[in-house]
Each structure stands twice: as structure tokens, then as C-alpha cells.
Write an enzyme that holds these catalytic residues in place. Structure first.
Site, PDB file in Angstrom:
ATOM      1  CG  ASP A 122      -4.408  -1.054   0.057  1.00 53.46           C
ATOM      2  OD1 ASP A 122      -3.762  -1.743   0.858  1.00 53.46           O
ATOM      3  OD2 ASP A 122      -4.292   0.173  -0.044  1.00 53.46           O
ATOM      4  CB  SER A 179      -0.964  -0.044   1.188  1.00 55.01           C
ATOM      5  OG  SER A 179      -1.966   0.927   1.066  1.00 55.01           O
TER       6      SER A 179
END
Length: 270
Positions: free
Chosen positions: A161, A38
Site C-alpha cells: 500500500d 491507496s
């Protein structure tokens, strides 16, 4: 001894990792491997691309561009994007343009320091590690927060993500042969959790349990010959709801993590 830097996810709180990198840089500690998820993939790729200038570039980027670029737009613009797409509030194009400008190479394997990042495959419902191939696509996939950004399509597969599957992927660094690991995180694991007492706290606490448990399990099962340092962010207050576009605390996050991590490193990791 192969040294790995592991950079975890956490949105705007990723500014803490810049302060940690500054502390490591001042102590002359450099990575042989960078692993990120991320926002940690975004920070990590700039480190892997140019370790000498990474702290300077990231400090400037975080204080000026990264959050404004990735999550720009008024409420009207965001609602318009949601109405048009049905799935997310922000287009991914601005973040793509920023990464393309900041990263000097086009493929993962061309970076100065070996780098890997993780994303969550929608179709396979599993983690996917990017260790080669188009670099910007890989980092965007790792950063594609559900609901905020669209999934990233790579080779006919869609990715969200990486924090959904690995919030702080220390196990991956060990799997790749690292014997000394520095964990850079966003401070959430330092903040105590308590039983929720309001409706909006229920989801937050449940999410925190989900994102922390794998890291805790991996830390508990580390091989005895692996040395791991979890750098402190200096965040000790209980968890609270966080506005994902809040820029007001970025400089504070960087400075707080820098001072906490500097003290830790200067006292030999105590």
C-alpha cells in the site's frame, strides 16, 4: 495554472473523497493532473479515466460494490485465507476483476487525464511512482493493505500500500509542476489525537503520527507560488477504532464531505 487533484489513502473512509469530488464538479473545477495513493488511487483512476462521469460512477460504486468486493468473505473464509497464505485475509482477485471492468484502458498513459499513483516497494523499502505501464496492476499495488491483501508483484518486484510511504502525496503534485492543488483526503487529518490510555489505542495513535507527519512537512515547505486547498471532510470527532469493512456510514461520509467542501469552495476557500 496547472491544477492537480491529490487523493489520499484511508480505506473505507475514502468515501469522503467522493463527496469532495462532487463539490469540485459542481464548481466547475477540473484537474489537469491526478495523483493518488491507496484508496485515493482507486478513486483517482476512475476520475482520470472519465472526468465527466466520475462522480456518478464513484457514488454508485461506493454505495454498492467497492468494499464488499475488496474485502468480501465471512470470518471463516478470511481465516481460511490467512491459514492458507500465512500473510493476508483477502485474495486480490475480486478487486482486480472490479478494476478491470470499471477502467476502459489498460495502461496508465492511456487515461484521459494524466495520472500517477504510488506504492511501497518491499525489496527497495522506498516509494515507487507508477506513471506508465499496466494500469490495473499499478492501482492494485497502491491499494495492497498489508495483512488484508497480498503484495502485488510487478516485474519481479513486490509492492504494498502506498499509504506506507505517502499518505497524502501533495509534494508529488508540486514536483510535477502543479500550481494549484486540491487535496482530497479521508478526514483523518481533521481528527484530533490525544495521548493513548488503552493498549489498543497505542498502535492507532502511533500509526496516525507516522502517516500524518510527511504531509505536514510537505505543506510547511510549499513553494510560495503554489496555491493549495485542503478540502474539509467535516470530520471533527476524535479518532476511534474503525472496522475496515463497515458499510453503514458510507452515504454519511459522502454527504458530510460534500456539504463541508461545498461551503469551503463557495466561500472562496475560507
Amino acid at each position: 495554472m496547472q491544477t492537480a487533484f491529490v487523493l489520499g489513502g484511508g480505506g473505507v473512509l475514502g468515501a469522503h473523497e467522493v463527496g469532495m469530488l462532487q463539490a469540485l464538479d459542481e464548481e466547475g473545477i477540473v484537474p489537469d493532473l491526478v495523483v493518488g495513493t491507496s484508496v485515493g488511487a482507486l478513486n483517482g483512476v476512475l476520475l482520470a479515466a472519465d472526468p465527466v462521469r466520475a462522480v456518478e460512477r464513484l457514488s454508485s460504486l461506493w454505495r454498492s460494490d467497492v468494499v464488499r468486493t475488496a474485502f468480501a468473505g465471512s470470518w471463516v473464509t478470511r481465516l481460511s485465507t490467512l491459514a492458507r497464505t500465512g500473510t493476508h485475509l483477502h485474495p486480490i482477485g475480486p478487486l482486480r476483476a472490479l478494476l478491470s471492468e470499471m477502467v476502459p484502458v489498460s495502461r496508465v498513459e492511456e487515461l484521459a487525464v494524466p495520472f500517477q499513483c504510488v506504492a511501497a516497494s518491499v525489496e527497495r523499502a522506498t516509494a515507487h511512482w507508477f506513471d506508465q505501464g499496466p494500469l490495473v496492476d499499478a492501482v492494485l499495488a497502491s491499494c495492497a493493505v498489508p495483512g488484508l491483501l497480498p503484495p502485488v508483484s510487478i516485474g519481479g518486484e513486490h509492492f504494498f500500500d502506498g499509504g506506507l510511504v505517502h499518505s497524502i502525496p501533495v509534494g508529488r503534485a508540486v514536483q510535477l509542476g502543479a500550481k494549484r492543488v486540491y487535496v482530497l483526503h479521508v478526514g483523518r487529518i481533521e481528527r484530533p489525537l490525544s495521548v493513548p490510555r488503552r493498549p489498543w489505542e497505542v498502535g492507532m495513535v502511533a500509526f496516525e503520527i507516522a502517516r500524518r507527519h510527511r504531509f505536514a512537512e510537505e505543506m510547511a515547505t510549499l513553494p510560495p507560488d503554489v496555491e493549495v486547498h485542503v478540502l474539509p471532510a467535516g470530520a471533527t470527532q476524535p479518532m476511534s477504532n474503525l472496522r475496515y469493512r463497515d458499510l453503514s456510514q458510507i452515504s454519511h461520509y459522502i454527504e458530510r464531505a460534500y456539504h463541508a467542501s461545498s461551503r469551503y469552495l463557495q466561500t472562496g476557500g475560507r
